[in-house]
Write a protein that holds these residues in place. Structure first.
Motif, PDB file in Angstrom:
ATOM      1  N   LYS A  47       0.982  -1.193  -0.022  1.00 52.67           N
ATOM      2  CA  LYS A  47      -0.218   0.053  -0.031  1.00 52.67           C
ATOM      3  C   LYS A  47       1.037   1.366   0.234  1.00 52.67           C
ATOM      4  O   LYS A  47       1.713   1.258   0.517  1.00 52.67           O
ATOM      5  CB  LYS A  47      -0.941  -0.106   1.225  1.00 52.67           C
ATOM      6  N   ASP A  48       0.645   2.158  -0.566  1.00 57.60           N
ATOM      7  CA  ASP A  48       1.286   3.518  -0.733  1.00 57.60           C
ATOM      8  C   ASP A  48       1.680   3.965   0.836  1.00 57.60           C
ATOM      9  O   ASP A  48       0.842   3.617   1.600  1.00 57.60           O
ATOM     10  CB  ASP A  48       0.260   4.634  -1.380  1.00 57.60           C
ATOM     11  N   ILE A  86       4.974  11.555 -13.672  1.00 59.12           N
ATOM     12  CA  ILE A  86       4.675  10.039 -13.428  1.00 59.12           C
ATOM     13  C   ILE A  86       6.291   9.600 -13.057  1.00 59.12           C
ATOM     14  O   ILE A  86       7.077  10.072 -13.693  1.00 59.12           O
ATOM     15  CB  ILE A  86       4.255   9.249 -14.589  1.00 59.12           C
ATOM     16  N   SER A  87       6.519   8.887 -12.067  1.00 65.84           N
ATOM     17  CA  SER A  87       7.501   8.308 -11.435  1.00 65.84           C
ATOM     18  C   SER A  87       7.385   7.111 -10.749  1.00 65.84           C
ATOM     19  O   SER A  87       6.356   6.426 -10.303  1.00 65.84           O
ATOM     20  CB  SER A  87       8.115   9.334 -10.530  1.00 65.84           C
ATOM     21  N   LEU A 122       3.654  -2.689 -14.854  1.00 65.66           N
ATOM     22  CA  LEU A 122       2.916  -2.973 -13.646  1.00 65.66           C
ATOM     23  C   LEU A 122       2.604  -4.655 -13.455  1.00 65.66           C
ATOM     24  O   LEU A 122       2.751  -5.171 -12.310  1.00 65.66           O
ATOM     25  CB  LEU A 122       1.469  -2.312 -13.663  1.00 65.66           C
ATOM     26  N   GLU A 123       2.509  -5.385 -14.660  1.00 63.74           N
ATOM     27  CA  GLU A 123       2.236  -6.892 -14.576  1.00 63.74           C
ATOM     28  C   GLU A 123       3.620  -7.206 -14.044  1.00 63.74           C
ATOM     29  O   GLU A 123       3.407  -8.180 -13.457  1.00 63.74           O
ATOM     30  CB  GLU A 123       1.507  -7.279 -15.808  1.00 63.74           C
ATOM     31  N   LYS A 124       4.700  -6.754 -14.772  1.00 67.78           N
ATOM     32  CA  LYS A 124       5.908  -7.323 -14.071  1.00 67.78           C
ATOM     33  C   LYS A 124       6.242  -7.076 -12.949  1.00 67.78           C
ATOM     34  O   LYS A 124       6.652  -8.261 -12.164  1.00 67.78           O
ATOM     35  CB  LYS A 124       7.029  -6.550 -15.054  1.00 67.78           C
ATOM     36  N   THR A 125       5.771  -5.684 -12.343  1.00 72.76           N
ATOM     37  CA  THR A 125       6.436  -5.866 -10.790  1.00 72.76           C
ATOM     38  C   THR A 125       5.049  -6.544  -9.967  1.00 72.76           C
ATOM     39  O   THR A 125       5.609  -6.976  -8.888  1.00 72.76           O
ATOM     40  CB  THR A 125       5.971  -4.155 -10.604  1.00 72.76           C
ATOM     41  N   TYR A 133      10.816  -4.439  -7.526  1.00 74.69           N
ATOM     42  CA  TYR A 133       9.236  -4.324  -7.278  1.00 74.69           C
ATOM     43  C   TYR A 133       9.189  -2.776  -7.282  1.00 74.69           C
ATOM     44  O   TYR A 133       9.588  -2.104  -6.301  1.00 74.69           O
ATOM     45  CB  TYR A 133       8.910  -4.749  -5.836  1.00 74.69           C
ATOM     46  N   ASP A 134       8.536  -2.265  -8.129  1.00 75.22           N
ATOM     47  CA  ASP A 134       8.290  -0.803  -8.311  1.00 75.22           C
ATOM     48  C   ASP A 134       7.093  -0.340  -7.627  1.00 75.22           C
ATOM     49  O   ASP A 134       6.063  -0.938  -7.948  1.00 75.22           O
ATOM     50  CB  ASP A 134       8.616  -0.340  -9.704  1.00 75.22           C
ATOM     51  N   MET A 135       7.096   1.086  -7.118  1.00 81.16           N
ATOM     52  CA  MET A 135       5.908   1.738  -6.786  1.00 81.16           C
ATOM     53  C   MET A 135       5.883   2.952  -7.541  1.00 81.16           C
ATOM     54  O   MET A 135       6.909   3.871  -7.616  1.00 81.16           O
ATOM     55  CB  MET A 135       6.002   1.827  -5.270  1.00 81.16           C
TER      56      MET A 135
END
Length: 543
Positions: free
Chosen positions: A354-355, A374-375, A420-423, A450-452
């Motif tokens: 969660k953020d 976007i980042s 996002l599917e990859k992460t 794992y990117d956020m």
């Protein structure tokens, strides 16, 4: 006359038996993936840890006392990884390189170039090589202009006092162009390690007449060590199994890169070893030779791991880095500013579900520097603790330990969806409980992959099949347009496709920001003095 003949016969037989029975023991010690660790401490809080060159040096000295015929090889990723190396590379590189100082004192026979050796730039690496009292080996990274080895030393031959000829070949994972800043390596070719090994080992055996060939490969194994079945995506990053099964003339394979502990294992007759990371252990190869008809041959070989627990520290190493260590500690305690609110990471798993204020803050810094909206970022490992109320350089370097810079690349909406599917593959659902996935036989938990994201609103549903887990992606309150163009800021490792984010590779670079992210963070906090922790809850993971 008969007695004379009999006497001569016995003498000849005795000499022949002596020749056949002549024995010799060789020891090979391997360090790998030390990542800038000299002292047995964690720079985040200076707590003690059983690791580092200062401890390994004591083990090495003990092994040399047992057998003076001992060779010591580093297998790569030595120069980068701690606050000490960052301080030397970025703040005060007029001082002697602490890693090279320690290695020279210990007395390494050779070192191999690892992928992280390039992180601080070519000048830094080349200066380290020049300062070394030992050769750096690399057969498969070659200069475009000449085709010669990048280090001018693909291999070395060590001739011991008894005439034994030991060949040592250095190889480096060819996957570096997927991670490294292109400017740093633009004049280099990264050749296949299997092809390079076949070429050079043939030369070593036939032209140099080596009795034993050691391959030191900064790379690991892409296949299961028992079955040979693929254990990860076959990208060419880890070709250790191929080296054992497709290359002739290898007797010993020293490996690394994956941070595994592997001992006493042969693959297709090749003895392999891998000694962990951060100097928490050292690999040992023991080889017994016998001499027959004037030629040495291997009678027996085995590998083992010696851990660094409960060992004394070599005071020579402490003294060699005392000045730069003191300066580093002072620099780490420089106050940058204060956090108003909660920016701590108390539970790394929850922070990835969660953020949270920490990742939102770093994303905000990246967007501010790049002037885009976007980042993405990652929490690199589970030692990242976020920021307390008072923030020092120690806190910043502990949380952002890699010398990354930033790039803005132009993506299509479907690229973002694929990323996002990859992460989302980071997670597995086991008996209704969410866990870090070990799919593909991962040996090194790749938390840094794992990117956020910030600037988009999204939901990941782990209960759904892989590649179908992203159930929502909005941009400015509307669904993301799959054919739309979006400029996204991310670190240079990820922008180049690092972590198998191949959807980013080759995309148009809109902006290159050649300032270390750690420096950007420090400047941002220092200029504002007080930072308010915020969480806009733009993303979550459900299951």
């Amino acid at each position: 006359m008969i007695r004379l003949i009999i006497g001569i016969t016995y003498l000849l037989i005795g000499e022949l038996n002596m020749c056949i029975n002549e024995k010799f023991k060789l020891t090979i010690l391997e360090t790998s993936d030390v990542h800038g660790t000299v002292l047995p401490i964690n720079y985040s809080d200076n707590s003690y840890s059983d690791c580092g060159l200062a401890i390994l040096s004591t083990i090495i000295s003990s092994e040399r006392k047992v057998n003076q015929n001992t060779l010591l090889i580093d297998n790569g990723d030595m120069l980068q990884g701690t606050a000490l190396t960052y301080f030397h590379a970025k703040i005060s590189n007029n001082m002697p390189n602490p890693m090279i100082e320690a290695m020279n004192i210990i007395g390494f026979d050779a070192a191999v170039v690892g992928n992280h050796e390039f992180n601080y730039g070519r000048d830094y690496l080349e200066n380290a090589i020049k300062a070394s009292n030992f050769p750096w080996l690399c057969a498969n990274i070659t200069k475009k202009a000449t085709g010669e080895s990048f280090t001018n030393k693909p291999y070395i031959i060590k001739v011991l006092d008894n005439g034994l000829k030991v060949g040592i070949l250095g190889l480096t994972t060819k996957y570096i162009p997927n991670w490294e800043n292109p400017e740093t390596i633009k004049d280099l070719d990264f050749n296949d390690v299997v092809e390079s090994a076949n070429k050079w080992l043939n030369i070593m055996r036939k032209q140099e007449a080596t009795d034993i060939n050691i391959v030191a490969y900064h790379g690991g194994f892409e296949r299961d060590l028992e079955t040979g079945n693929p254990s990860e995506k076959l990208t060419g990053e880890n070709q250790g199994y191929e080296l054992c099964t497709k290359v002739s003339n290898i007797d010993v394979l020293l490996t690394g890169h994956q941070h595994r502990v592997i001992e006493n294992l042969c693959i297709n007759g090749v003895l392999v070893v891998q000694p962990g990371y951060n100097g928490n252990c050292i690999g040992k190869i023991s080889i017994d030779f016998v001499k027959s008809s004037g030629k040495w041959s291997i009678h027996k070989k085995m590998s083992s791991i010696i851990d660094a627990n409960d060992r004394d520290v070599d005071k020579r190493i402490l003294n060699s880095i005392r000045t730069i260590e003191t300066a580093t500690q002072a620099w780490l305690d420089i106050p940058m500013g204060q956090i108003e609110g909660d920016m701590l990471i108390k539970d790394p798993m929850k922070a990835r579900l969660k953020d949270n204020a920490f990742t939102e803050f770093i994303n905000n810094i990246q967007m501010d520097a790049a002037k885009v909206d976007i980042s993405n970022i990652a929490i690199f490992d589970n030692q990242c603790k976020g920021f307390n109320h008072n923030v020092t350089m120690r806190d910043i370097i502990s949380n952002y330990k890699y010398p990354n810079t930033l790039k803005v690349i132009r993506l299509k909406g479907y690229d973002i969806k694929e990323a996002l599917e990859k992460t989302a593959e980071y997670f597995s659902l086991v008996n209704g409980k969410i866990e870090v996935s070990k799919a593909g036989g991962r040996f090194k938990l790749q938390h840094y992959n794992y990117d956020m994201w910030e600037g988009i609103d999204y939901v990941i549903d782990i209960s759904k099949p892989i590649k179908s887990r992203v159930t929502k992606i909005n941009y400015k309150n509307y669904p993301l347009k799959m054919d739309g163009d979006y400029d996204v800021v991310m670190n240079n490792y990820r922008a180049g496709g690092g972590g198998n984010y191949l959807m980013f590779k080759g995309k148009t670079v809109i902006k290159d920001i050649p300032i270390d992210v750690a420096e950007l963070i420090a400047n941002y906090i220092f200029e504002r003095k007080t930072i308010k922790a915020t969480v806009n809850n733009n993303w979550k993971v459900i299951y």
